[in-house]
Design a protein around this motif. Structure first.
Motif, short mmCIF file in Angstrom:
data_model
loop_
_atom_site.label_atom_id
_atom_site.label_comp_id
_atom_site.label_asym_id
_atom_site.label_seq_id
_atom_site.Cartn_x
_atom_site.Cartn_y
_atom_site.Cartn_z
N ALA A 65 10.41 -58.17 25.85
CA ALA A 65 11.78 -58.03 25.35
C ALA A 65 12.86 -58.30 26.38
O ALA A 65 13.95 -58.77 26.03
N MET A 66 12.58 -58.02 27.65
CA MET A 66 13.63 -58.16 28.66
C MET A 66 13.55 -59.49 29.41
O MET A 66 14.30 -59.71 30.36
N ALA A 67 12.67 -60.38 28.98
CA ALA A 67 12.48 -61.65 29.69
C ALA A 67 13.53 -62.68 29.29
O ALA A 67 13.22 -63.83 28.96
N LYS A 124 10.11 -69.84 35.38
CA LYS A 124 11.17 -69.30 34.52
C LYS A 124 11.14 -69.93 33.14
O LYS A 124 11.35 -69.25 32.13
N LYS A 125 10.86 -71.25 33.06
CA LYS A 125 10.81 -71.93 31.76
C LYS A 125 9.74 -71.34 30.86
O LYS A 125 9.91 -71.25 29.64
N ALA A 183 11.03 -65.45 27.55
CA ALA A 183 10.48 -65.26 26.21
C ALA A 183 11.54 -64.87 25.19
O ALA A 183 11.27 -64.84 23.99
N GLN A 184 12.74 -64.53 25.66
CA GLN A 184 13.85 -64.18 24.77
C GLN A 184 15.12 -64.84 25.30
O GLN A 184 15.24 -65.08 26.50
N ASP A 229 8.42 -63.96 20.14
CA ASP A 229 9.32 -64.42 21.19
C ASP A 229 10.56 -65.06 20.56
O ASP A 229 10.53 -65.51 19.41
N PHE A 230 11.65 -65.09 21.30
CA PHE A 230 12.91 -65.70 20.87
C PHE A 230 13.34 -65.18 19.50
O PHE A 230 13.65 -65.93 18.58
#
Length: 325
Positions: free
Chosen positions: A55-57, A88-89, A93-94, A304-305
């Motif tokens: 959730a915090m990514a 990072k890419k 995830a969000q 994700d997203f």
């Protein structure tokens, strides 16, 4: 004059669309309080609940050292300028912050925590550390709950890295003091009605058994396919369903992963590109599910997203179907 009327019509349409989106956002922000009464009286484990994986990514820090995967971590010191943007890419995830995810209907949050050798603070992580500390993230979440007093969240702390026993104690003490009477004690899964009557808004799962406390729930089962192919993810989830649902709260993960076999894909693509391409198929699977007490029913569905498509809406609507409860 014709052009003027056309422009006026376009403005009116845009205004209506904007109002519709605002109303939908408000509805998702308070979807639990707006549920049909019968769904407020059954355990949360029998509801369909949207969840956020990693959730915090959304705030990964390319200036931080690489925590995972191991193969990349070993090369970080020599090739950090090249490697960290790639991590990072695939680690991002969000793309919505915690408040935006809450507004979008998310009520389950997968939270991964790591210590930093050069800092006394704890951070979230996914490949890299986040720029946001755990205390900052939880403060933002608690503020949101204060504005939406009938919404209940499930916080799943897990995958701890670089943390000492003292840091676990400090973190759990902070969470208990921070959320106070909002914390729902274990072990019986409450209904929304139970939570509302007692003022509970937070179920706190903490996947570290060295810390035991009446308000710390055990690990919540997470069905993870560990696959980059959405068809394989669906196949895995269907196989898990045939085995029967776990007791209590559990998660079906729609999240894809990088399997390490296609290095070219890892270098040139991103997790978001892969996830968004897969979502139509994944959401078709969601629409076929149903919550409830039956052996093959679902509970939390995480992805994700989240918040960029109909993910939350499709999951929440499952509660309006006749699930036999």
């Amino acid at each position: 004059m014709g052009n003027s009327l056309t422009q006026k019509g376009i403005c009116t349409t845009e205004k209506l669309d904007k109002n519709k989106k605002m109303a939908e956002t408000e509805s998702l922000a308070d979807w639990m309080s707006n549920l049909n009464e019968k769904f407020t009286k059954i355990p949360l484990s029998q509801l369909a609940i949207p969840g956020s994986h990693d959730a915090m990514a959304y705030s990964l820090d390319t200036n931080s050292s690489v925590l995972e995967p191991k193969k990349i971590k070993a090369l970080d010191k020599m090739f950090s300028t090249f490697l960290r943007p790639i991590v990072k890419k695939w680690g991002t995830a969000q793309d919505k912050n915690i408040s935006e995810q809450l507004d979008a209907g998310m009520r389950y949050f997968d939270l991964r925590v790591a210590g930093k050798p050069e800092s006394s603070d704890l951070f979230f992580y996914h490949g890299l550390y986040t720029t946001m500390t755990v205390k900052e993230g939880m403060t933002e979440l608690e503020k949101w709950l204060g504005q939406h007093t009938k919404e209940v969240v499930i916080l799943a702390f897990s995958h701890f890295k670089e943390m000492s026993a003292d840091q676990h104690t400090d973190l759990t003490n902070f969470l208990k003091v921070h959320f106070k009477t909002k914390l729902c004690p274990k072990p019986q899964v409450p209904s929304l009605k139970d939570c509302w009557e007692s003022g509970y808004q937070v179920i706190l799962s903490y996947d570290n058994r060295s810390v035991d406390d009446p308000v710390l729930w055990p690990q919540i089962k997470y069905w993870w396919a560990d696959n980059s192919d959405p068809n394989e993810v669906i196949s895995y989830l269907n196989n898990q369903k045939q085995k029967g649902k776990p007791e209590g709260l559990f998660v079906a993960g729609l999240n894809l992963t990088f399997d390490g076999n296609d290095m070219l894909l890892y270098l040139t693509k991103s997790l978001k590109e892969k996830t968004m391409k897969a979502y139509p198929l994944l959401l078709d699977w969601v629409k076929e599910q149903r919550p409830g007490s039956d052996k093959d029913s679902v509970n939390i569905i995480a992805g994700d997203f989240v918040g960029v498509n109909s993910f939350a809406k499709d999951i929440i609507q499952l509660n309006n179907a006749d699930n036999g409860s």
